[in-house]
Design an enzyme around this catalytic site. Sequence first.
Site, PDB file in Angstrom:
ATOM      1  N   HIS A 265     -34.947  33.960 -11.069  1.00  0.00           N
ATOM      2  CA  HIS A 265     -35.264  33.027 -12.041  1.00  0.00           C
ATOM      3  C   HIS A 265     -36.555  32.194 -11.764  1.00  0.00           C
ATOM      4  O   HIS A 265     -37.319  31.835 -12.705  1.00  0.00           O
ATOM      5  CB  HIS A 265     -34.040  31.982 -12.117  1.00  0.00           C
ATOM      6  CG  HIS A 265     -34.077  30.867 -12.670  1.00  0.00           C
ATOM      7  ND1 HIS A 265     -33.185  30.900 -14.013  1.00  0.00           N
ATOM      8  CD2 HIS A 265     -34.581  29.589 -12.684  1.00  0.00           C
ATOM      9  CE1 HIS A 265     -33.348  29.871 -14.665  1.00  0.00           C
ATOM     10  NE2 HIS A 265     -34.133  29.024 -13.943  1.00  0.00           N
ATOM     11  N   GLU A 266     -36.589  31.605 -10.588  1.00  0.00           N
ATOM     12  CA  GLU A 266     -37.761  30.863 -10.289  1.00  0.00           C
ATOM     13  C   GLU A 266     -39.209  31.497 -10.393  1.00  0.00           C
ATOM     14  O   GLU A 266     -40.047  30.922 -10.904  1.00  0.00           O
ATOM     15  CB  GLU A 266     -37.667  30.044  -8.984  1.00  0.00           C
ATOM     16  CG  GLU A 266     -36.320  29.296  -8.679  1.00  0.00           C
ATOM     17  CD  GLU A 266     -36.144  28.135  -9.857  1.00  0.00           C
ATOM     18  OE1 GLU A 266     -37.166  27.679 -10.202  1.00  0.00           O
ATOM     19  OE2 GLU A 266     -35.073  27.824  -9.974  1.00  0.00           O
ATOM     20  N   HIS A 269     -40.328  31.267 -13.958  1.00  0.00           N
ATOM     21  CA  HIS A 269     -40.952  30.029 -14.095  1.00  0.00           C
ATOM     22  C   HIS A 269     -42.229  30.315 -13.624  1.00  0.00           C
ATOM     23  O   HIS A 269     -43.293  29.858 -14.077  1.00  0.00           O
ATOM     24  CB  HIS A 269     -40.309  29.013 -13.542  1.00  0.00           C
ATOM     25  CG  HIS A 269     -39.006  28.381 -14.302  1.00  0.00           C
ATOM     26  ND1 HIS A 269     -39.214  27.837 -15.480  1.00  0.00           N
ATOM     27  CD2 HIS A 269     -37.851  28.190 -13.584  1.00  0.00           C
ATOM     28  CE1 HIS A 269     -37.848  27.429 -15.847  1.00  0.00           C
ATOM     29  NE2 HIS A 269     -36.956  27.638 -14.677  1.00  0.00           N
ATOM     30  N   GLU A 295     -37.844  27.380 -19.702  1.00  0.00           N
ATOM     31  CA  GLU A 295     -36.495  27.992 -19.256  1.00  0.00           C
ATOM     32  C   GLU A 295     -36.406  29.426 -20.096  1.00  0.00           C
ATOM     33  O   GLU A 295     -35.537  30.194 -19.350  1.00  0.00           O
ATOM     34  CB  GLU A 295     -35.491  27.058 -19.470  1.00  0.00           C
ATOM     35  CG  GLU A 295     -34.052  27.536 -18.846  1.00  0.00           C
ATOM     36  CD  GLU A 295     -34.170  27.239 -17.221  1.00  0.00           C
ATOM     37  OE1 GLU A 295     -34.969  26.611 -16.722  1.00  0.00           O
ATOM     38  OE2 GLU A 295     -33.204  27.924 -16.788  1.00  0.00           O
TER      39      GLU A 295
HETATM   40 ZN    ZN Z   1     -34.835  27.099 -14.599  1.00  0.00          ZN
END
Ligand code: ZN
Length: 498
Positions: A265-266, A269, A295
């Site tokens: 997830h990170e 980003h 996001e």
């Molecule tokens: Zn996030």
Amino acid sequence: MTATTTASEQAVRPEVQALRGYTEQLVAIRSGLALLGWDQKTKLPRKGHADRGRQLGVLAGVLHERATSPELGKLISAVEDVDADNVEARVMRRSYRLSTCLPAKHVVEFTQAAANANQAWEEARERDDFDLFAPHLERVLELSRTSAELYGYETEPYDALHDLYEEGMTAAELEPIFAGLRDPINELIEQQPEADVSALTRTFPLASQVEYCERIAAVMGFDMEAGRIDETVHPFCSGVGMHDTRLTTRYQSDWLPASLFSVIHEAGHGIYDQGFDRLGLPRTIADAPGLGMHESQSRMYENVIGRSRAFWELEYPELQRAFPTALGDVDLDSFVRQINAAQRSLIRVEADELTYNLHIAIRFELERAMTNGDLQVRDLPEAWNAAYEKWLGLRPPNNRDGCLQDVHWTSSFGYFPTYTLGNIYAAQFVEACEAQIGSFDDHLRRGELGPIHGWFDENIYRHGRSFTGREFVERITGGPISPEPLLRYLDGKFGRSA
Ligand code: ZN
């Protein structure tokens, strides 16, 4: 790279060049703040927190002074005078307007209150003691409500705060979106088999997790030469400076997804942030236009790619090699089924992608009520528990697994809906991308993320924050923001026909 930068610098007007030069100073101060903030959440000794709060407050004051200076206003006007449609001037004008709304004293007070709240929250969460956190939450909320009045709004205070994260989006628009997701998602939850995640709760040695997380971030496309991964309480990604993007995660020896999927997830980003540097964007626009857009990338890497069978067809043997004792006897199908197990649960960061948006709906409802003055901090624990019963049919047994679980309200209100907007944007972008490059699964099965990276570079990253989230969606899909692609995607993955 140097030649490209020089060429693009020669092509821009001197007024724009001057604005970029000033912006680079702002970005440098912001880097200092980001690094101190990253350190506060990863390495800082406990006793150092009070002084760190002071340091952040002082530096935020310096940044505010520079970001609100008449000099910057003149630099923006100078560009507007020679080029009324200049994108860099437009985005800097918005930042300038938002910064000049707030007096320096208020900004310093807020930064200090947030740092204190962060420290209190960590202790309150550890001890499951809401009373430790409540006065700090009250202070941050009070200052946030003041901010909303200073920014101004048309309908309700919440809109002023949400606009900081998602330009132009209002609570009145968000409410029907959440309402529209509720029934279809609840119907899909009902169709899920009893969740079995037994293989993921075996013992995963921490050293192997650290090593594998670095691998998976790189496989996704995160440049480990321009970033790093460290441990924290609540995972985040911080763009500290050019070619310096920090990912954080938390490791649990008996729950692999805690680190595995927070890192993916990170990294999503991080890949977005690294794109601006790789593509050489000027600092004036080298950012996402809002958190929903940011996001959309983390959610896409985490869920659409990171939880797809196609991706793991090639990668799963590597994961088994990293954890031979835990996963040696678990076949690919079982693993894919387990990482996609969906059920009602209490903890947002560990929620599956199906129920996730309901966790967000709860937070949207509560933070909107707090910001608008319809819910008092002292009533939050009970309101939280009641909302979980209403949306998910569960009641948290304590505040640690209830209203103390998230860090966000130590520093911001109006942020949460961007997670669901991210899911909605991601599904809309993936449909548009697949129409051009073919199905994600075909690419992932061959381990080829290049065409996906290329499409996002071209359609999104290279534009930085030149467009709002809404404008990106309109440009790319030719239509408005719509939850329909997300519902189609969820139905395809979790529906009876899947
Ligand atoms: Zn996030």
